[in-house]
Motif scaffolding. Sequence first.
Motif, mmCIF file in Angstrom:
data_model
loop_
_atom_site.group_PDB
_atom_site.id
_atom_site.type_symbol
_atom_site.label_atom_id
_atom_site.label_comp_id
_atom_site.label_asym_id
_atom_site.label_seq_id
_atom_site.Cartn_x
_atom_site.Cartn_y
_atom_site.Cartn_z
ATOM 1 N N GLY A 114 0.774 -1.233 0.000
ATOM 2 C CA GLY A 114 0.000 0.000 0.000
ATOM 3 C C GLY A 114 0.800 1.274 0.000
ATOM 4 O O GLY A 114 0.199 2.354 0.025
ATOM 5 N N ARG A 115 2.133 1.203 -0.040
ATOM 6 C CA ARG A 115 2.949 2.412 -0.018
ATOM 7 C C ARG A 115 4.016 2.335 -1.094
ATOM 8 O O ARG A 115 4.628 1.270 -1.284
ATOM 9 C CB ARG A 115 3.627 2.592 1.345
ATOM 10 N N PRO A 116 4.275 3.433 -1.805
ATOM 11 C CA PRO A 116 5.413 3.428 -2.734
ATOM 12 C C PRO A 116 6.729 3.388 -1.983
ATOM 13 O O PRO A 116 6.791 3.698 -0.783
ATOM 14 C CB PRO A 116 5.234 4.736 -3.515
ATOM 15 N N LEU A 117 7.767 3.022 -2.677
ATOM 16 C CA LEU A 117 9.049 2.792 -2.015
ATOM 17 C C LEU A 117 9.593 4.064 -1.371
ATOM 18 O O LEU A 117 10.185 4.011 -0.287
ATOM 19 C CB LEU A 117 10.058 2.226 -3.012
ATOM 20 N N HIS A 118 9.414 5.214 -2.027
ATOM 21 C CA HIS A 118 9.975 6.436 -1.465
ATOM 22 C C HIS A 118 9.192 6.939 -0.260
ATOM 23 O O HIS A 118 9.628 7.883 0.400
ATOM 24 C CB HIS A 118 10.036 7.539 -2.535
ATOM 25 N N ARG A 119 8.051 6.352 0.038
ATOM 26 C CA ARG A 119 7.294 6.712 1.238
ATOM 27 C C ARG A 119 7.570 5.755 2.397
ATOM 28 O O ARG A 119 7.006 5.938 3.471
ATOM 29 C CB ARG A 119 5.796 6.706 0.923
ATOM 30 N N ILE A 120 8.392 4.751 2.185
ATOM 31 C CA ILE A 120 8.730 3.807 3.245
ATOM 32 C C ILE A 120 9.961 4.332 3.974
ATOM 33 O O ILE A 120 10.984 4.615 3.345
ATOM 34 C CB ILE A 120 8.996 2.415 2.665
ATOM 35 N N PRO A 121 9.908 4.509 5.286
ATOM 36 C CA PRO A 121 11.066 5.098 5.996
ATOM 37 C C PRO A 121 12.351 4.301 5.827
ATOM 38 O O PRO A 121 13.409 4.872 5.589
ATOM 39 C CB PRO A 121 10.597 5.125 7.457
ATOM 40 N N HIS A 122 12.268 2.986 5.962
ATOM 41 C CA HIS A 122 13.452 2.133 5.851
ATOM 42 C C HIS A 122 13.168 1.054 4.806
ATOM 43 O O HIS A 122 12.645 -0.017 5.136
ATOM 44 C CB HIS A 122 13.797 1.505 7.200
ATOM 45 N N PRO A 123 13.484 1.323 3.540
ATOM 46 C CA PRO A 123 13.136 0.359 2.483
ATOM 47 C C PRO A 123 13.777 -1.006 2.674
ATOM 48 O O PRO A 123 13.188 -2.016 2.309
ATOM 49 C CB PRO A 123 13.657 1.052 1.215
ATOM 50 N N ALA A 124 14.992 -1.070 3.236
ATOM 51 C CA ALA A 124 15.658 -2.360 3.391
ATOM 52 C C ALA A 124 14.901 -3.274 4.340
ATOM 53 O O ALA A 124 15.021 -4.499 4.231
ATOM 54 C CB ALA A 124 17.093 -2.151 3.892
ATOM 55 N N ARG A 125 14.130 -2.719 5.253
ATOM 56 C CA ARG A 125 13.362 -3.539 6.182
ATOM 57 C C ARG A 125 12.019 -3.955 5.604
ATOM 58 O O ARG A 125 11.330 -4.788 6.193
ATOM 59 C CB ARG A 125 13.142 -2.777 7.488
ATOM 60 N N GLU A 126 11.638 -3.386 4.487
ATOM 61 C CA GLU A 126 10.377 -3.745 3.835
ATOM 62 C C GLU A 126 10.599 -4.580 2.586
ATOM 63 O O GLU A 126 9.849 -5.531 2.328
ATOM 64 C CB GLU A 126 9.595 -2.478 3.481
ATOM 65 N N VAL A 127 11.634 -4.240 1.798
ATOM 66 C CA VAL A 127 11.887 -4.911 0.526
ATOM 67 C C VAL A 127 13.338 -5.372 0.511
ATOM 68 O O VAL A 127 14.257 -4.555 0.664
ATOM 69 C CB VAL A 127 11.609 -3.973 -0.669
ATOM 70 N N GLY A 128 13.538 -6.655 0.338
ATOM 71 C CA GLY A 128 14.870 -7.207 0.142
ATOM 72 C C GLY A 128 15.131 -7.426 -1.327
ATOM 73 O O GLY A 128 14.350 -8.103 -2.008
ATOM 74 N N VAL A 129 16.213 -6.861 -1.838
ATOM 75 C CA VAL A 129 16.471 -6.822 -3.276
ATOM 76 C C VAL A 129 17.809 -7.476 -3.565
ATOM 77 O O VAL A 129 18.788 -7.258 -2.840
ATOM 78 C CB VAL A 129 16.472 -5.361 -3.805
ATOM 79 N N LEU A 130 17.841 -8.264 -4.642
ATOM 80 C CA LEU A 130 19.084 -8.838 -5.136
ATOM 81 C C LEU A 130 19.064 -8.739 -6.653
ATOM 82 O O LEU A 130 18.339 -9.471 -7.325
ATOM 83 C CB LEU A 130 19.254 -10.295 -4.695
ATOM 84 N N LEU A 131 19.835 -7.802 -7.185
ATOM 85 C CA LEU A 131 19.952 -7.601 -8.628
ATOM 86 C C LEU A 131 21.364 -7.988 -9.036
ATOM 87 O O LEU A 131 22.323 -7.291 -8.737
ATOM 88 C CB LEU A 131 19.671 -6.147 -9.011
ATOM 89 N N GLY A 132 21.511 -9.113 -9.714
ATOM 90 C CA GLY A 132 22.830 -9.551 -10.142
ATOM 91 C C GLY A 132 23.591 -10.217 -9.017
ATOM 92 O O GLY A 132 23.025 -10.831 -8.107
ATOM 93 N N ASP A 133 24.924 -10.101 -9.076
ATOM 94 C CA ASP A 133 25.778 -10.731 -8.076
ATOM 95 C C ASP A 133 25.775 -9.936 -6.772
ATOM 96 O O ASP A 133 25.277 -8.812 -6.701
ATOM 97 C CB ASP A 133 27.211 -10.854 -8.603
ATOM 98 N N VAL A 134 26.366 -10.532 -5.740
ATOM 99 C CA VAL A 134 26.447 -9.874 -4.444
ATOM 100 C C VAL A 134 27.406 -8.695 -4.537
ATOM 101 O O VAL A 134 28.572 -8.863 -4.920
ATOM 102 C CB VAL A 134 26.924 -10.863 -3.368
ATOM 103 N N PRO A 135 26.959 -7.479 -4.232
ATOM 104 C CA PRO A 135 27.852 -6.319 -4.337
ATOM 105 C C PRO A 135 28.734 -6.200 -3.101
ATOM 106 O O PRO A 135 28.276 -5.830 -2.021
ATOM 107 C CB PRO A 135 26.883 -5.140 -4.451
ATOM 108 N N GLY A 136 29.995 -6.519 -3.234
ATOM 109 C CA GLY A 136 30.901 -6.426 -2.101
ATOM 110 C C GLY A 136 32.344 -6.545 -2.543
ATOM 111 O O GLY A 136 32.643 -7.067 -3.623
ATOM 112 N N HIS A 137 33.249 -6.058 -1.716
ATOM 113 C CA HIS A 137 34.677 -6.126 -2.018
ATOM 114 C C HIS A 137 35.123 -7.583 -1.987
ATOM 115 O O HIS A 137 34.832 -8.317 -1.039
ATOM 116 C CB HIS A 137 35.455 -5.311 -0.989
#
Length: 746
Positions: free
Chosen positions: A63-86
């Motif tokens: 019921g809320r767009p992503l930019h209206r969610i205070p902490h998007p990482a706690r609502e939507v978990g996203v994985l696009l491609g490989d794991v981004p890390g050193h």
Amino acid sequence: MIQAFGLTSNPRKELPPAADDVSFEARAGRVTALLGAPGAGKTTVLRLMLELQQGRGITYFRGRPLHRIPHPAREVGVLLGDVPGHPARTVRGHLRMLCAAAGVPVRRADEVLETVGLASLRDERLGALSRGMDRRLGMACVLLADPHTLVLDAPAQGLSGRESNWLHGMLRAHAAQGGTVLFTTADPKEAARAADHVVTLEQGRLVADQEAAEFSRTRLRPRVAVRSPHAARLAALLAQQARTSQRSVEVVHEGGNRLSVYGSTCADIGETAFHHGVVVHQLADEVGDMGPGAGAAREGAPDGCRDLERDGARQTAVERHQADKAGATEPHPDAGSAVAAPLADIAEPRPTIGSSPLIEQHPTADAPEPAGDAHGTTTDAPEQAAAAPDPASESPEPVSHASAPPSAEPVPSAGPVRPAAPPHERPGVRAVGRPCDAAGTPQSAPAAPPHQAEPHKAPSTLQNHPAHRAHKPRTLDALPPLPPPISVRPAPSPLRPLRYEIRRAAGVGTGSLTGAVVLLVSAVTAVVLARIGHTPQPRLLAAWPQELPLPPAAIGAGLLGALAFGDEFRHPALAADRGTVPRRLGLLAAKLLVASVTAVVLAVLTLGCDAEVLYLVYGPELARIPADWLAQSASWVGLVVGCAWAGVLAAGVFRSTTAGLAAVAAVPVLVVPVVHKVLAGPSVPTAAGLPMRLREALLPRWPFGGERYLEAALAVISQPVGGALALSLTALLCAYLLTTLRSRFR
């Protein structure tokens, strides 16, 4: 629950948009697959949903767009491609750093490692992980903040069968706990096996929205996989036998010695091979894909003909509902010409975009479901649109059927009643699943039964009839509005910037290695300068010859500062939720603070190491402390910290470690000569005697002798190198703030 409406990417010159008016739903407690061939627009749709790409449309997460969610990482978990890390970071160190970014306790890292089965590899480097272990780490990053919704782009690509089963089991377990799962795939068999709902895309458009069982029935069909060294001969025998027995058998040569036989069984193929003496190496039942064009219209056919040309003439759910309601045991002969609603409308009700919150409309059993327009808004049926009487055309008193004049024009009963323009003729509305005639033209609704005609309506009543009211020409004001634009907004993470930056800097050995190299080079340079002679004591302790623009400690501090932002742009650590490195001022302050502490430690260690080496090699004469050690120390610390800040700001502005280091080197090479030239002019007054005049101006004495530190700072800035460094830092800070404000308000 995910609700996407009218997702449309920006046009690409003369090419069609990668995503064109895509609307679908992914319900909670279910796994939804976004299916499409490579280039169908799956990744573009995900990026539009996550506001990572500019375009049009809107997506609601519960019921809320992503930019209206205070902490998007706690609502939507996203994985696009490989794991981004050193690649040099450990698995546990990477997750602990992301814990600080997501604002969750650090013990959560060990919990998700146990969940995904990586507890034994917690000290393994990211660069040493296999493809399957990388996917497990990606799932750990996605589950770190315990989100409700999971969005993954081709998570099973390149995995073995065992790893794919594990991954799909994880997704199924998350959905069983009430979460929402959306993943993309190019394999129809994977979508049918792992998903509860399948949304099919082709060339950026939605062509089907089906349940998994319906998708398997319409898109997949059984086949027999055959391997034989005489594949061509066996194919000819099977085709000949099919013609003789007048059976529909299709033999596809897959290349090499493999055949795919549709419409036959293992027993029939085995008997044919045995009777003709053909050696068979493999004979197995499989589920085959009907091909990338399945589910789409013929080449050149209009959009309204899609979904019903797949596997011949397929009866839609609307036709079956009408047939069941009428009590018919067989489909009506004209059922193929009925107007078919989009499959998304058949499977589940479509929401309406109105005033917040989002309201779902559930159709009743007797009334047809409202059809969704191109932008995800619900367009009422013509009968519903005409339910309210028109005050301008309604007579004061109702006219009964008996008092109707004989000359009233009756409603024709032979032709179809078209209350409104068909969806494919409306601006911005595309009909999906409309039946087609032989010429490929979408057909209209079937004719109304004779008992439904009303030939005795009065003229005033006919004007209020939905069929007559719908024939009014539509004006520009009546066109549906365009979906709202999608703007790329900065991510609000990390939630704990200082803790995140400390773990980021300490998680790899780059800082320690750089410091060791700086100390070694500085000690060797100091010994060589002392051997040559004619070097002032302050420059000798700093290992700063006249030929070099900067001492080794300043160059090392600038490199560490440039790596603070440069490493994140090369190996994004904050891409777990939004895919971009944020430009928050809190993150900048944390990076500047950590870079300052690192630079001060490096400066002190360099002076101490150089003094100790000079004492061991040449004795105490060259290692003595200068008389004006306070001013010299302030100048030295200011130079090293300023270089570190220049590296941080330049790397943040230009998104490159090389650019950050180049900005550090440009200060003495380019800016200092300009400052020298400006200060050397005869008409420019000099700042001689500034400390004395400043002491006279500041009548009250500062506590603890604070005016001495102010004088030392002003003395540093009044030097050419100090002034040039201050000028460069001011310009870089202004550029950083400008780019931050531009990305925030565009």
